[in-house]
Design a protein around this motif. Structure first.
Motif, PDB file in Angstrom:
ATOM      1  N   PHE A 228       5.164 -37.875  28.839  1.00  0.00           N
ATOM      2  CA  PHE A 228       4.600 -38.054  27.500  1.00  0.00           C
ATOM      3  C   PHE A 228       5.678 -37.911  26.438  1.00  0.00           C
ATOM      4  N   GLY A 229       6.678 -37.072  26.690  1.00  0.00           N
ATOM      5  CA  GLY A 229       7.766 -36.914  25.736  1.00  0.00           C
ATOM      6  C   GLY A 229       8.541 -38.205  25.544  1.00  0.00           C
ATOM      7  N   VAL A 230       8.757 -38.929  26.657  1.00  0.00           N
ATOM      8  CA  VAL A 230       9.458 -40.218  26.556  1.00  0.00           C
ATOM      9  C   VAL A 230       8.614 -41.212  25.758  1.00  0.00           C
ATOM     10  N   VAL A 231       7.296 -41.264  26.081  1.00  0.00           N
ATOM     11  CA  VAL A 231       6.395 -42.170  25.361  1.00  0.00           C
ATOM     12  C   VAL A 231       6.364 -41.826  23.878  1.00  0.00           C
ATOM     13  N   ALA A 232       6.267 -40.533  23.558  1.00  0.00           N
ATOM     14  CA  ALA A 232       6.209 -40.105  22.165  1.00  0.00           C
ATOM     15  C   ALA A 232       7.487 -40.452  21.420  1.00  0.00           C
ATOM     16  N   TYR A 233       8.637 -40.347  22.125  1.00  0.00           N
ATOM     17  CA  TYR A 233       9.920 -40.665  21.489  1.00  0.00           C
ATOM     18  C   TYR A 233       9.974 -42.133  21.073  1.00  0.00           C
ATOM     19  N   TYR A 234       9.616 -43.033  21.993  1.00  0.00           N
ATOM     20  CA  TYR A 234       9.670 -44.466  21.664  1.00  0.00           C
ATOM     21  C   TYR A 234       8.573 -44.856  20.681  1.00  0.00           C
ATOM     22  N   LEU A 235       7.448 -44.164  20.715  1.00  0.00           N
ATOM     23  CA  LEU A 235       6.393 -44.418  19.749  1.00  0.00           C
ATOM     24  C   LEU A 235       6.851 -44.015  18.355  1.00  0.00           C
TER      25      LEU A 235
END
Length: 244
Positions: A228-235
């Protein structure tokens, strides 16, 4: 408090408050490393059998139910046939048949509940303690212990371990002590140590039966947070790309 038993809450709070005191009291003691493994179900089953046969006659484990032994690979029939001597249903807690009043008269104090003894004392303490009994004629029970001086508990496993004596040797101003086996039991020393390791393994498990499940869930939670951290970063980059 609704359905919450206030007596249970008080006992758990007392155990929590006593834990740091116990930890400080053990500072300076030489404790052997307990070779326990909560993933070894065969060891846990052997430890449960030893606990029921040698400990549960005096000590209760009232916050542990027999049906939790299914978690270590036992069926209800195996639990009923081999481990239930003071209860009728597998859903019952592991209570002791001996009355508290009788226990206080016989031993001078009521034997403590052992459900969370491994959490309060520690596995290393229990492993060393159960192997540290020696004959002492000055004690009412005839026994003493290297890590629990003037212990009130008799050595219930002496027929297995045998009789030990504490030999003190002087080296100038210093003294060293060691336990010497003077009367062998039905087990050899390695066999007895292995049995105690199984018993301590079970006591550690009983203190938190869901520990292995909690640890596995913890891994899944960390993996999810990492993803989720990776997804949140790109979001975040997508939302703020027109501002920077």
């Amino acid at each position: 408090m609704g359905f919450v038993n206030m007596n249970i809450i008080k006992k758990l709070l007392l155990l929590a408050l006593a834990a740091p005191v116990v930890a400080q009291a053990n500072v300076g003691l030489h404790l052997d490393k307990a070779p326990y493994d909560l993933n070894d179900k065969a060891s846990l089953q052997r430890g449960a059998k030893t606990f029921v046969n040698y400990c549960l006659s005096c000590h209760s484990a009232s916050y542990m139910r027999y049906n939790r032994l299914q978690d270590i690979g036992l069926t209800n029939d195996q639990i009923k046939d081999n481990l239930m001597f003071a209860a009728e249903k597998v859903g019952e807690p592991m209570n002791v048949a001996m009355k508290k009043e009788d226990a206080k008269v016989w031993f001078g104090a009521t034997p403590p509940d052992l459900t969370v003894i491994a959490r309060s004392r520690g596995a290393d303490f229990l492993y060393t303690y159960l192997r540290g009994f020696y004959r002492d004629d000055t004690r009412p029970t005839g026994w003493n212990n290297t890590v629990f001086d003037k212990v009130g508990m008799p050595h219930v496993l002496y027929s297995l371990q045998g009789d030990q004596e504490l030999h003190v040797e002087k080296h100038g101003e210093h003294e060293t002590s060691k336990l010497v086996l003077v009367k062998p039991g039905t087990m050899t020393a390695p066999e007895y140590d292995a049995m105690v390791a199984d018993l301590v393994n079970y006591l550690v498990y009983m203190g938190e039966p869901a520990q292995q499940i909690r640890m596995r869930l913890g891994v899944y939670v960390l993996l999810f947070l990492a993803f989720f951290g990776v997804v949140a970063y790109y979001l975040k980059k997508e939302f703020w790309k027109d501002i920077h």
